[in-house]
Design a protein around this motif. Structure first.
Motif, mmCIF file in Angstrom:
data_model
loop_
_atom_site.group_PDB
_atom_site.id
_atom_site.type_symbol
_atom_site.label_atom_id
_atom_site.label_comp_id
_atom_site.label_asym_id
_atom_site.label_seq_id
_atom_site.Cartn_x
_atom_site.Cartn_y
_atom_site.Cartn_z
ATOM 1 N N HIS A 71 -7.508 1.652 -3.104
ATOM 2 C CA HIS A 71 -6.237 1.696 -2.369
ATOM 3 C C HIS A 71 -5.108 1.789 -3.381
ATOM 4 N N HIS B 162 -2.518 0.144 -4.318
ATOM 5 C CA HIS B 162 -1.773 -0.965 -4.914
ATOM 6 C C HIS B 162 -1.883 -0.847 -6.434
ATOM 7 N N ASP C 172 -2.278 -2.799 -8.895
ATOM 8 C CA ASP C 172 -3.306 -3.499 -9.683
ATOM 9 C C ASP C 172 -4.648 -2.768 -9.643
ATOM 10 N N HIS C 173 -4.755 -1.720 -8.808
ATOM 11 C CA HIS C 173 -6.001 -0.943 -8.715
ATOM 12 C C HIS C 173 -5.855 0.483 -9.246
ATOM 13 N N HIS D 137 -6.981 -3.377 4.631
ATOM 14 C CA HIS D 137 -6.121 -4.064 3.672
ATOM 15 C C HIS D 137 -4.681 -3.544 3.697
ATOM 16 N N ASP E 244 -10.039 -4.509 -1.812
ATOM 17 C CA ASP E 244 -9.295 -5.646 -1.262
ATOM 18 C C ASP E 244 -9.446 -5.677 0.258
ATOM 19 N N HIS F 50 -7.740 -12.535 -1.300
ATOM 20 C CA HIS F 50 -6.910 -12.462 -0.089
ATOM 21 C C HIS F 50 -7.407 -13.327 1.059
#
Ligand SMILES: [Zn+2]
Ligand SMILES: [Zn+2]
Length: 258
Positions: A60, A62, A64-65, A140, A166, A192
């Motif tokens: 996804h 985000h 951090d990925h 997510h 996530d 999460h």
């Protein structure tokens, strides 16, 4: 199949954990699940050859990925070897114009014949002579315009691993397929949701071995022991991943053991 959890932190890098990235090695060929920063540096530290990366699968959009993808691409373009080619899979098509603009701003030659860009969708997204990769939707990103997010199933050598990506805070989107079908290895995020809420669901899954990654602050340091105690009722082996941990999955001797 050999899987290295290169980066195992939650949304922020921490002193001992960096953002999400996982290296899958099948023979001499490399694949990545997620490309959080500093994926390029972690591959250098692990003494891996960038030219062997055949595909990158992003769960996804985000940061951090995915925020390590530009410097990863820089390394792919800077030291090309004969026959090198990498497929990149993003879950959102609109990410590519933005990626291209940033790569050009860094004075890289883009687009490049060394890299193909693809968009993940539910079901099989990739196959070569070693591996099949399928995307499993999660929810997510429901609060971010309901754009696509997913986990990935990796099938090779008669074995099967899954990365959940996530999940939602209530664990309700933990993929159905993990509840119904056996997986040799399951890599599940641990940021999460509350482990107590996930435990009753995980208890009933036919998982052979579970690896928790994307580890939230309460489970760092001494907190890891607490997390292990909470998860101790699990009826199969489990691990709490750290950066650089390696998980070996030898080929099945009789096709599939699922
Ligand atoms: Zn994350
Ligand atoms: Zn996320």
């Amino acid at each position: 199949m050999r899987i290295t959890t290169l980066g195992t932190s939650h949304g922020d890098p921490t002193y001992c954990r960096f953002n999400s990235s996982n290296l899958i090695e099948i023979g001499e060929v490399h694949y990545l699940i997620d490309a959080g920063a500093p994926v390029d540096a972690l591959l250098v530290r692990a003494d891996k050859d960038f030219a062997r990366i055949k595909a990158v699968f992003v769960t996804h959009m985000h940061g951090d990925h995915v925020a390590g993808i530009t410097t990863l691409i820089k390394m792919l373009l800077k030291y090309p070897k004969e026959g090198q080619h990498t497929d990149i899979f993003f879950p959102e098509a609109k990410a590519y114009p933005a990626l291209g603009a940033w790569l050009k701003a860094m004075h890289l030659k883009w687009p490049s014949p060394l890299i193909s860009t693809n968009v993940s969708k539910p079901g099989q997204v990739y196959a070569d002579d070693r591996v099949t990769v399928s995307a499993v939707p999660t929810r997510h990103m429901e609060n971010a315009g309901n754009v696509f997010s997913c986990g990935y199933i990796i099938e090779t050598e008669g074995k099967r691993a899954i990365f959940t990506g996530d999940l939602k805070g209530d664990f309700s989107d933990f993929p159905e397929i993990i509840r119904e079908e056996p997986f040799d290895l399951c890599f599940c995020e641990m940021t999460h949701f509350q482990p107590e809420a996930a435990l009753p669901i995980l208890m009933d899954c036919p998982i052979h071995r579970l690896v928790f990654t994307h580890i939230h602050n309460p489970w760092h340091g001494d907190g890891e022991r607490t997390l292990r105690e909470i998860l101790s009722p699990l009826p199969y082996p489990f691990d709490i991943a750290h950066d650089g941990d390696v998980f070996e999955l030898p080929p099945s001797t009789k096709g599939t053991d699922a």
